[in-house]
Design a protein around this motif. Structure first.
Motif, PDB file in Angstrom:
ATOM      1  N   VAL A  61       0.840  -1.209   0.000  1.00 57.65           N
ATOM      2  CA  VAL A  61       0.000   0.000   0.000  1.00 57.65           C
ATOM      3  C   VAL A  61       0.875   1.259   0.000  1.00 57.65           C
ATOM      4  N   ASP A  62       1.931   1.247   0.798  1.00 54.66           N
ATOM      5  CA  ASP A  62       2.852   2.397   0.809  1.00 54.66           C
ATOM      6  C   ASP A  62       3.482   2.612  -0.557  1.00 54.66           C
ATOM      7  N   GLY A  63       3.858   1.522  -1.208  1.00 51.29           N
ATOM      8  CA  GLY A  63       4.449   1.663  -2.534  1.00 51.29           C
ATOM      9  C   GLY A  63       3.478   2.263  -3.533  1.00 51.29           C
ATOM     10  N   LEU A  76       3.943   5.849  -5.484  1.00 49.29           N
ATOM     11  CA  LEU A  76       3.942   5.985  -6.940  1.00 49.29           C
ATOM     12  C   LEU A  76       2.865   6.927  -7.448  1.00 49.29           C
ATOM     13  N   TRP A  77       1.672   6.834  -6.869  1.00 46.90           N
ATOM     14  CA  TRP A  77       0.540   7.586  -7.423  1.00 46.90           C
ATOM     15  C   TRP A  77       0.024   8.685  -6.490  1.00 46.90           C
ATOM     16  N   ALA A 130       7.225  -5.210  -9.662  1.00 48.55           N
ATOM     17  CA  ALA A 130       6.125  -4.425 -10.243  1.00 48.55           C
ATOM     18  C   ALA A 130       6.310  -2.939  -9.955  1.00 48.55           C
ATOM     19  N   GLY A 131       6.744  -2.625  -8.735  1.00 50.32           N
ATOM     20  CA  GLY A 131       7.004  -1.220  -8.437  1.00 50.32           C
ATOM     21  C   GLY A 131       8.166  -0.674  -9.221  1.00 50.32           C
ATOM     22  N   ALA A 176      13.995   2.330  -9.514  1.00 50.93           N
ATOM     23  CA  ALA A 176      13.797   1.067 -10.222  1.00 50.93           C
ATOM     24  C   ALA A 176      14.962   0.113  -9.975  1.00 50.93           C
ATOM     25  N   GLN A 177      16.175   0.625  -9.931  1.00 51.85           N
ATOM     26  CA  GLN A 177      17.318  -0.234  -9.641  1.00 51.85           C
ATOM     27  C   GLN A 177      17.243  -0.790  -8.223  1.00 51.85           C
ATOM     28  N   VAL A 178      16.829   0.056  -7.263  1.00 53.41           N
ATOM     29  CA  VAL A 178      16.661  -0.435  -5.890  1.00 53.41           C
ATOM     30  C   VAL A 178      15.589  -1.523  -5.845  1.00 53.41           C
ATOM     31  N   GLY A 179      14.488  -1.296  -6.541  1.00 49.55           N
ATOM     32  CA  GLY A 179      13.449  -2.319  -6.584  1.00 49.55           C
ATOM     33  C   GLY A 179      13.931  -3.609  -7.219  1.00 49.55           C
ATOM     34  N   GLY A 180      14.737  -3.506  -8.267  1.00 47.06           N
ATOM     35  CA  GLY A 180      15.293  -4.699  -8.883  1.00 47.06           C
ATOM     36  C   GLY A 180      16.211  -5.464  -7.942  1.00 47.06           C
ATOM     37  N   VAL A 181      17.021  -4.734  -7.182  1.00 48.66           N
ATOM     38  CA  VAL A 181      17.902  -5.394  -6.204  1.00 48.66           C
ATOM     39  C   VAL A 181      17.081  -6.129  -5.158  1.00 48.66           C
TER      40      VAL A 181
END
Length: 848
Positions: free
Chosen positions: A234-236, A240-241, A295-296, A305-310
């Motif tokens: 939910v925080d993510g 984002l939006w 997804a985030g 995006a790189q942090v999310g990928g890690v």
């Protein structure tokens, strides 16, 4: 024809016109500034005060100033925003304190109806006031009252729990209250979009309902992890939006905290699972977190995006690896996670955004790095543990390779470490071998260059070498096999270092000569890195196997003999100057150790072994004469000189042997001084060594009259110096007369300082005086300085007792007073003394 003035006259004319323009501009700007200030709203003036006034003279832009320095119109005066914010903050704090005091202190003095009515009315008033204030454009005041309303709603919740539901569970009530407050403040913030506080407050309250509800229900840790994960999702979504920086920042902080807590919970449950089935639920939690993070990352900016990928990559490895880990023995847990991390490399062919894909690749690299951190310490133990054998040289061959390494390592727990090293080394080697294909495959995500290829090749070589060493130690091979294996590995590393350097140089030359040689240049850079790594590993491996061979005499001779041959052959084979120097110096060092082993085999005492150690320095002197101006000659000779220093150190306890070793070192230095390029340094070193050998020999023989031995050397040396000066008048007096005079004066001075009689100091002083006068008369620097120094020291020795007596008889205050007067005198005539010192320096410099 037009009249054209001379350049000087025209320049003066232009300067005058520019000065007039500057003056006119200054006047106009001054008038403009006065008019602007006159048009601003002014405070009421006295009835008799003049409405207009003359602007001050000199105010405005001056000639020579830039245009930006011109006066600007003054801004309308008003209360500073910072002062307004301070006042509003203080007011809100005071109201908050009053509300808290009322609730906690004065609550019991009112009835239930009065208490509820007062608190409800105050809260409603605080919530309604910002609506009116925003219509009147008092945004700061509205924010302050909204903060007060936030505190009041918290007090309302406390009041409801204390009065209406005193028996309700605290965690359950707090969870429900957090959900209600989140909904209330979200609606309030959306209704009053100009306020910045309500929506971040709603995001803050969103963090607690699920977590506190699971905690209140006594749910297991995995359920708490799911609650944390849902909250993080939910925080993510809000990050984002959501609208507004405050909302996104608050949601981002919540995402980081709750997401980290969820991942740690799942990881802890996965690591403590009893079997594969017990690791499925934590794995599902971690895998869901990986999907959510990916997804985030798909929609987030590049950095996020790189942090999310890690995060997605690490969570996926922990999920799958946790299930597989529970099915294998404990020794193989790390290889399981390593294989899962390597599976992430398939992301290069997945249709992911560039940032997210790079993050997943970084996660794979992190897993590989963690596995290497687990596997490398045993390799370091294999290389460094043989140091303990230095204390027991030739104590006998140990029982296997592990016996030579000691029992500090638990080899059963590191049985899988060679597998980890071998897998990573194989992948890096494959990447180095098929680098162009790898670059084409990875092009959508990364574009590695020549440096990356060199790092891959160097890593493959180093890890492969460590794999073989660690495998031998893990398997417990016999001691001779271990020694032979390490020696063979050193030979292979030397071969790679030599051939890699040659191929790298050839490829670099081809790249320089060919415009299309970029690939060759990249390959040359990679080979260069591999060659350097091989060189470092060869030297380290040679040290390790040398230490390992000290357990047995035969192994010591075999290993160090092989090392001398291998490094000398590598020095002859390579064309790179730096590598050639390293190889040659290493060969000299191994040769010195080998001569020390010979001395130990002959059962020689340390001082008796010192002359034998000079064999290698003698060889380096001969080799330097052969190489002459070659760049490798100097490092080789310096390495030999280091061996000579070791020999001198071993001979120190025995004076006769020390004199012999010093004399032999002097002979070697004199032999090096024959060459013109070594003469300036080696000549002085030889002279010092010969003199030192003479002094040590005389001291060892307890000679009380060293002149009987030094004068026969001084006289012919001075005759040779005279002949030298006749043939070469430009020769230095230090070269001609310095060694001969020092051979007698310095030993005699040393003996005179311990001689209680007066004859020797008198004769030495007279001789030094004569030498000093001759040096001053014939302008010979060596005679003047050497004779003067000896004369001064001899005089000081003779006058020292009387000086001590006089100093004891004088008052205590007199020496400091005299020193102060001396300093004052020198300071007053400092310039003159400085000129005198310079004259003396010039005078000495003109002497030969």
């Amino acid at each position: 024809m037009e009249h054209v003035p001379p350049p000087a006259e025209e320049l003066a004319l232009l300067d005058r016109e520019l000065a007039q323009l500057d003056a006119r501009r200054a006047h106009l700007l001054t008038r403009r500034a006065w008019l602007v200030s006159a048009l601003q709203p002014q405070a009421p003036q006295a009835p008799n005060a003049p409405r207009w006034h003359t602007p001050p003279v000199g105010h405005g832009w001056a000639p020579g100033q830039p245009w930006s320095a011109a006066p600007r119109a003054a801004k309308p005066s008003g209360p500073p925003r910072s002062a307004q914010n301070v006042l509003l903050t203080l007011g809100g704090l005071l109201l908050t304190v009053a509300a808290v005091a009322f609730t906690l202190v004065s609550w019991g003095s009112m009835g239930i109806g009065g208490r509820s009515a007062v608190l409800a009315l105050v809260t409603l008033a605080a919530l309604a006031a910002p609506v009116v204030l925003l219509r009147r454009k008092l945004a700061a005041t509205a924010e302050a009252l909204a903060a007060l309303a936030l505190v009041l709603t918290l007090l309302d919740v406390y009041a409801v729990h204390a009065v209406a539901a005193p028996d309700a569970d605290g965690l359950t009530f707090t969870a429900v209250a957090s959900a209600v407050l989140a909904a209330l403040w979200a609606a309030y913030g959306l209704a009053l979009g100009k306020l910045h506080l309500p929506l971040p407050a709603a995001v803050f309250f969103v963090q607690w309902p699920l977590l506190l509800g699971a905690w209140a229900a006594g749910a297991p840790a995995i359920v708490v992890g799911w609650a944390l994960l849902v909250t993080a999702v939910v925080d993510g979504a809000i990050a984002l939006w959501g609208k507004g920086l405050g909302v996104r920042v608050t949601a981002g902080i919540g995402l980081a905290v709750m997401g980290s807590a969820a991942l740690l919970t799942g990881l802890g449950e996965s690591l403590t699972a009893d079997g594969p089935l017990g690791a499925v639920l934590p794995g599902a939690l971690l895998l869901t977190a990986a999907v959510a993070a990916l997804a985030g990352a798909w929609r987030a900016p590049n950095g996020y995006a790189q942090v999310g990928g890690v995060v997605a990559g690490l969570a996926a490895v922990a999920a799958v690896g946790g299930v597989l880990r529970a099915a294998v023995p404990g020794t193989w847990h790390v290889p399981v996670y390593l294989l899962c991390g390597l599976a992430l490399l398939c992301v290069v062919r997945a249709p992911l955004p560039r940032g997210a894909g790079r993050g997943v690749l970084a996660a794979a690299g992190a897993v590989v790095a963690g596995a290497l951190l687990w596997a490398v310490p045993p390799v370091a133990a294999v290389l460094l543990e043989p140091v303990e054998l230095v204390a027991e040289v030739w104590a006998g061959a140990p029982d296997g390779f592990r016996g030579a390494l000691g029992e500090s390592m638990r080899w059963s727990e590191s049985a899988a470490a060679p597998v980890v090293l071998a897998v990573v080394a194989g992948l890096l080697g494959a990447a180095y071998r098929w680098w162009p294909s790898l670059v084409r495959v990875a092009a959508p995500l990364v574009t590695p260059g020549a440096a990356a290829r060199g790092a891959a090749g160097a890593g493959a070589l180093a890890l492969g070498w460590g794999t073989l060493l660690l495998a031998a130690a893990t398997l417990g091979v016999p001691y001779p096999v271990a020694v032979a294996l390490e020696t063979v590995l050193v030979a292979g590393l030397l071969l790679v270092a030599v051939r890699g350097a040659e191929r790298g140089a050839g490829d670099a030359g081809a790249a320089e000569g060919d415009a299309a040689g970029a690939g060759a240049g990249a390959a040359g850079g990679g080979r260069s890195a591999v060659a350097v790594t091989a060189l470092v590993a060869a030297v380290g491996g040679a040290v390790s196997v040398g230490l390992l061979s000290l357990a047995a005499e035969a192994a010591t001779y075999a290993v160090f003999g092989a090392l001398v041959v291998l490094f000398a052959g590598a020095a002859l084979r390579t064309r790179a100057v730096v590598k050639q120097a390293v190889f040659a110096v290493a060969a000299v060092v191994w040769g010195t150790v080998l001569t020390g082993c010979v001395a130990r085999s002959l059962e020689l005492a340390p001082h008796e072994a010192a002359p034998l150690l000079l064999v290698v320095p003698a060889v380096t002197v001969l080799l330097g004469a052969r190489l002459r101006l070659h760049p490798v000659a100097l490092p080789v000779e310096l390495a030999g000189a280091l061996g000579a220093l070791v020999a001198i150190g071993l001979a120190v306890p025995d004076a006769p042997f020390l004199a012999l070793v010093l004399a032999l070192c002097g002979v070697l230095s004199a032999g090096a001084a024959v060459r013109p390029e070594r003469r300036p340094a080696a000549g002085y070193v030889a002279a010092v060594l010969f003199v030192a050998a003479t002094w040590v020999r005389l001291a060892a023989s307890e000679v009380s009259a060293p002149e009987a031995y030094t004068l026969p050397v001084t006289v012919p040396a001075l005759v040779v110096g005279v002949l030298r000066r006749r043939k070469d008048p430009e020769a230095s007096s230090w070269t001609a007369y310095g060694p001969g005079l020092a051979a007698t004066l310095l030993p005699s001075l040393a003996v005179a300082w311990t001689d209680p009689d007066w004859v020797r100091p008198l004769l030495l002083g007279v001789a030094a005086l004569v030498i000093t006068l001759l040096g001053a008369k014939y302008r010979l620097q060596a005679l003047l300085l050497l004779g003067g120094a000896v004369l001064a020291l001899d005089t000081l020795h003779e006058l020292a007792p009387y000086v001590v007596q006089v100093a004891g008889a004088l008052p205590r205050w007199l020496p400091p007073a005299l020193a102060g007067l001396l300093l004052l005198a020198v300071g007053a005539t400092y310039e003159q003394r400085l000129r005198d010192a310079r004259k003396l320096k010039d005078l000495l410099g003109r002497m030969r």
